[in-house]
Motif scaffolding. Structure first.
Motif, PDB file in Angstrom:
ATOM      1  N   GLY A 130       0.803  -1.227   0.000  1.00 43.83           N
ATOM      2  CA  GLY A 130       0.000   0.000   0.000  1.00 43.83           C
ATOM      3  C   GLY A 130       0.828   1.266   0.000  1.00 43.83           C
ATOM      4  N   ARG A 131       2.130   1.165   0.367  1.00 46.09           N
ATOM      5  CA  ARG A 131       2.953   2.377   0.460  1.00 46.09           C
ATOM      6  C   ARG A 131       3.618   2.733  -0.862  1.00 46.09           C
ATOM      7  NH1 ARG A 131       1.141   0.915   4.999  1.00 46.09           N
ATOM      8  NH2 ARG A 131       1.888   1.879   6.917  1.00 46.09           N
ATOM      9  N   GLN A 133       4.319   4.291  -4.192  1.00 46.90           N
ATOM     10  CA  GLN A 133       3.796   5.441  -4.928  1.00 46.90           C
ATOM     11  C   GLN A 133       3.926   5.211  -6.429  1.00 46.90           C
ATOM     12  OE1 GLN A 133       2.389   8.204  -3.554  1.00 46.90           O
ATOM     13  NE2 GLN A 133       2.561   7.282  -1.536  1.00 46.90           N
ATOM     14  N   THR A 155       8.549   5.033  -2.650  1.00 47.13           N
ATOM     15  CA  THR A 155       7.542   5.327  -1.633  1.00 47.13           C
ATOM     16  C   THR A 155       7.670   6.800  -1.269  1.00 47.13           C
ATOM     17  OG1 THR A 155       8.971   4.901   0.253  1.00 47.13           O
ATOM     18  CG2 THR A 155       7.840   3.013  -0.681  1.00 47.13           C
ATOM     19  N   ALA A 183      -0.908  -2.531  -5.291  1.00 48.64           N
ATOM     20  CA  ALA A 183      -0.793  -1.257  -4.585  1.00 48.64           C
ATOM     21  C   ALA A 183      -2.086  -0.475  -4.692  1.00 48.64           C
ATOM     22  CB  ALA A 183       0.368  -0.447  -5.147  1.00 48.64           C
ATOM     23  N   GLU A 184      -2.746  -0.553  -5.833  1.00 48.58           N
ATOM     24  CA  GLU A 184      -3.966   0.224  -5.999  1.00 48.58           C
ATOM     25  C   GLU A 184      -5.068  -0.248  -5.070  1.00 48.58           C
ATOM     26  OE1 GLU A 184      -5.155   0.360 -10.029  1.00 48.58           O
ATOM     27  OE2 GLU A 184      -3.922   2.110 -10.462  1.00 48.58           O
ATOM     28  N   ARG A 187      -3.896   0.984  -1.404  1.00 50.34           N
ATOM     29  CA  ARG A 187      -3.303   2.304  -1.204  1.00 50.34           C
ATOM     30  C   ARG A 187      -3.779   2.952   0.087  1.00 50.34           C
ATOM     31  NH1 ARG A 187      -1.684   5.218  -5.458  1.00 50.34           N
ATOM     32  NH2 ARG A 187      -0.537   3.304  -5.692  1.00 50.34           N
ATOM     33  N   THR A 188      -2.840   3.549   0.802  1.00 51.20           N
ATOM     34  CA  THR A 188      -3.196   4.278   2.020  1.00 51.20           C
ATOM     35  C   THR A 188      -2.839   5.736   1.858  1.00 51.20           C
ATOM     36  OG1 THR A 188      -1.051   3.720   2.920  1.00 51.20           O
ATOM     37  CG2 THR A 188      -2.893   2.335   3.563  1.00 51.20           C
TER      38      THR A 188
ATOM     39  N   TRP B 553      -7.976   4.048  -3.025  1.00 49.82           N
ATOM     40  CA  TRP B 553      -7.000   3.892  -4.109  1.00 49.82           C
ATOM     41  C   TRP B 553      -6.578   5.202  -4.704  1.00 49.82           C
ATOM     42  CZ3 TRP B 553      -8.782   5.642  -8.837  1.00 49.82           C
ATOM     43  CH2 TRP B 553     -10.151   5.882  -8.882  1.00 49.82           C
ATOM     44  N   PRO B 556      -5.473  10.019  -1.202  1.00 50.54           N
ATOM     45  CA  PRO B 556      -5.205   9.493   0.125  1.00 50.54           C
ATOM     46  C   PRO B 556      -6.432   9.726   0.988  1.00 50.54           C
ATOM     47  CG  PRO B 556      -3.515  11.034  -0.537  1.00 50.54           C
ATOM     48  CD  PRO B 556      -4.593  11.082  -1.566  1.00 50.54           C
TER      49      PRO B 556
END
Lengths: 190, 566
Positions: A130-131, A133, A155, A183-184, A187-188, B553, B556
């Motif tokens: 999730g981190r 980028q 990240t 990741a999508e 995502r956080t 997604w 943020p």
């Protein structure tokens, strides 16, 4: 591609034939080394070593040419000192590279990617999916000839610094697609 | 000043923010101009000074260039010269034309510098020949800084800096009148944190009384921003002037300065011949140190920190007053330190890592180093509660972190064999993983406690060099966004460190998904996101049911409201 990426368990399936990459992580000796943990480590292409060696050889040839030119044309002897230092560094790198390449590996775990490298100085970085980028693939002309690519994970922290060099091209692209997908979904916020 | 911009094409009309959520006329989704005095403050003054210096230095050449040969210049006052030669009319015309041109330049620059605040973003357009257009999406806003440089304060202006996530991602509104700046800041923060519904109810009562009091407050008033509840929040920490001075005198840089002075004196006693070069070197150094110390002092004077509904509000600065608002959950790392001599007073200072949104080259004075420049342990506890509301910090926990080891404090400390490389600190070196954060403590003479909120942790590293391998040790590092704080703990037992490394990573994943699923209070933006799992159901991992409930997604996650315990 022989298998499709499975984001639920990213650890399965690599499109590259197993004999094209290294198959076992080279670890430091000694009982108190960092454990490898469970799970299967995926490693670099064997061609990465060829690429590195060619790179260092070219560097050595260029340095030698520069030193010789300065010596023959201007009769300068001082370039021999930096030239010799460069030569020594490249020589050490040549010796170390094949071992070092075998120590680099990554593992796709359930929630994070683990990257390890180094024998004398061992380090492992875990990056939760999730981190991430963005995921960067770069390959230079030599890399393209050998069919390998370098993958960089970015990240929000500059110090994360996970760069996986010398992946087989297909592996790198598949890994990138998998990572972006995973990741999508996870995502956080920052 | 709030007239509509003629350049705003009707085609790009964006959605206005809901009127209930905004207090200012300037945040109605239309283009507005800055305050008319802005160009003067944004470098116009510098321009005039530069022109003045140029004219003063080059007047001989200018006169020789513009006037015929027979005009002799004999080192007189220019006014006398003008009168004697009978060119008074021409001189006046030149000066007037120059002024008009300057004013025209300022006026055009002002006409073209506009901003608007819509329901989704803050935008600024500027430039005459080279147009620039910056947007800051409201859901990425990391905070809003209100700065009042000394000169701008005299004329009652302030500038706003909307902090975005990324390098050089800030949007600056320079300058607005102080009152407008404060209401606009409140609006931006409110829009950004998605408090619209809640605020609409509380609004009417709060607006009027505050306005009139602000007008009467005048120039000398201390900046305090608009609080949504109407009441002025009181600073939770008082920093007495005496403590500030004492702390400055006892800081590390002072110790070094004194040591260097002593060394120079001793050296001179032994070798008096070197007095000239020694003085030549130490005088500029002393001046440099003096300015540094005074600047630090001026920056930290009038410090206050207070909770507000939009986040933590920190105000500081004597001449240039800066008010930073840090929405909750934007703190990426906290570090509490005690310089060597502060032990005597039991003081600590707190620094944080946060996204500043500035480019690396932007070294504006409005940079805040410390969240708490100096405070007692009780102050530290209060500030930490404000910064990290989700972490339940009580006195024993903090005490163990700052002054530990204590019996049964839960920290995992270095094994005794680490004595070889850590003779002083091996007992204290420790790491504690809580559900919300990782605490790392180290240092005996320079005690240090680092707190890394797990939801903001980017990656975790475990490393081991040859010497550490000999001793069976390893180091752990948590990576966060750039800033003064770095979280590393050395010399842990290698097997325990490996277990902790795994535990921290797992906890970071869990905490982040827990946070993004709990902060569903984000306004309309969530409507888009809800559709995602249906679009790609196979991508959602079954192991993480929390994240499938609300996968954050695209943008943020909007910050969680401060009142809510996330």
């Amino acid at each position: 591609m022989t298998t499709s990426p499975d984001p639920r368990n990213p650890a399965t399936g690599s499109p590259t034939p197993i004999d094209e990459t290294f198959t076992s992580i080279l670890e430091p000796r000694g009982s108190s080394r960092l454990p490898l943990g469970d799970g299967q480590w995926r490693q670099l292409s064997r061609k990465y070593v060829i690429g590195q060696i060619v790179g260092y050889l070219v560097l050595m040839v260029l340095a030698a040419a520069a030193v010789l030119t300065l010596w023959l044309m201007f009769e300068a002897t001082w370039p021999f000192i930096p030239g010799a230092i460069m030569f020594a560094v490249a020589l050490v790198a040549l010796v170390v590279t094949p071992r070092q390449a075998r120590s680099i590996g990554y593992q796709l775990r359930e929630d994070d990617l683990v990257f390890r490298r180094g024998i004398l100085w061992q380090r492992m970085v875990s990056v939760p999916y999730g981190r991430l980028q963005l995921v960067d693939i770069t390959h230079g002309p030599l890399d393209r000839m050998l069919g390998i690519a370098q993958l960089k994970l970015v990240t929000a922290a500059a110090s994360t610094g996970v760069t996986i060099p010398g992946l087989p091209q297909a592996d790198a692209e598949q890994l990138r697609d998998t990572l972006i997908e995973v990741a999508e979904t996870r995502r956080t916020g920052l | 000043m709030s007239d509509l911009d003629p350049h705003a094409a009707p085609a790009e009309h964006a959605s206005a923010p809901p009127p209930a959520a905004v207090h200012s006329d300037m945040s109605d989704g239309e283009w507005h101009r800055m305050h008319p005095l802005s160009p003067l403050l944004r470098g116009g003054l510098t321009l005039i000074v530069i022109i003045g210096i140029l004219v003063a230095n080059l007047r001989d050449r200018l006169i020789a260039f513009f006037l015929p040969e027979n005009f002799r210049w004999d080192e007189e006052d220019p006014v006398d010269f003008v009168l004697q030669n009978g060119i008074a009319v021409q001189a006046i015309v030149v000066v007037v034309v120059g002024l008009v041109v300057l004013l025209a330049i300022f006026w055009t620059a002002w006409r073209f510098h506009t901003f608007r605040i819509t329901g989704d973003e803050v935008e600024v357009r500027s430039g005459v020949l080279f147009r620039t257009h910056r947007r800051a999406p409201l859901d990425r806003v990391q905070g809003v800084n209100l700065t009042r440089p000394a000169l701008a304060r005299l004329v009652g202006l302030a500038k706003l800096e909307v902090v975005g996530a990324g390098l050089d991602a800030n949007v600056k509104l320079e300058y607005l009148s102080t009152r407008n700046a404060e209401t606009v800041r409140g609006d931006i923060l409110r829009l950004a944190s998605g408090h619209r519904a809640k605020d609409a109810a509380a609004r009417p009562a709060a607006a009027d009384g505050r306005l009139s009091s602000r007008v009467s407050a005048g120039l000398s008033e201390i900046v305090d921003g608009v609080d949504d509840d109407g009441a002025e929040p009181e600073s939770i920490v008082r920093v007495p002037m005496s403590r500030l001075i004492l702390a400055g005198l006892l800081s590390g840089s002072t110790i070094w300065f004194v040591l260097i002075v002593v060394a120079v004196i001793v050296g001179l006693v032994l070798q008096p011949v070197w007095i000239i070069p020694a003085l030549g070197a130490s005088v500029p150094a002393a001046i440099g140190f003096g300015t540094y110390a005074i600047r630090q002092f001026i920056k930290t004077v009038r410090y206050s920190i207070a909770p507000s509904s939009a986040g933590v509000r920190i105000t500081f600065g004597l001449l240039t007053t800066v008010t930073e608002t840090l929405p909750p959950g934007r703190v990426h790392a906290v570090d509490i330190r005690q310089p060597l001599l502060w032990r005597w007073g039991g003081w600590y200072r707190i620094r944080v890592n946060k996204l500043s949104g500035r480019s690396a080259s932007d070294a504006s004075a409005a940079q805040m180093g410390d969240v708490l420049p100096i405070g007692t342990q009780a102050d530290v506890e209060r500030v930490l509660r404000l910064l990290l509301p989700s972490l339940h910090i009580d006195a024993p926990l903090l005490d163990a972190g700052l002054r530990g080891p204590r019996d049964g404090d839960g920290y995992l400390t270095s094994p005794a064999r680490a004595r070889v490389i850590d003779p002083l600190t091996w007992r204290r070196n420790g790491i504690l993983v809580l559900p919300q954060a990782v605490l790392m403590r180290t240092g005996r003479l320079w005690p240090k406690l680092t707190i890394l909120p797990l939801a903001r942790l980017q990656s975790v590293r475990i490393s081991q060099g040859p010497l550490a391998r000999r001793l069976g040790l390893a180091a752990l590092t948590g990576h966060t966004v750039m800033g003064p704080v770095s979280g590393t703990i050395e010399s842990l037992d290698h097997e325990q460190a490996y277990a902790q490394w795994n535990a921290i990573t797992a906890a970071a994943v869990a905490e982040a998904s827990a946070e993004s699923s709990s902060s569903t209070d984000g306004g309309e933006r969530n409507a888009v996101e809800v559709e995602w799992p249906e679009a790609a159901p196979s991508l959602t991992p079954p192991e993480a049911p929390v994240s499938s409930a609300r996968p954050a997604w695209a943008p943020p996650a909007p910050p969680a409201p401060p009142a809510e315990d996330r």
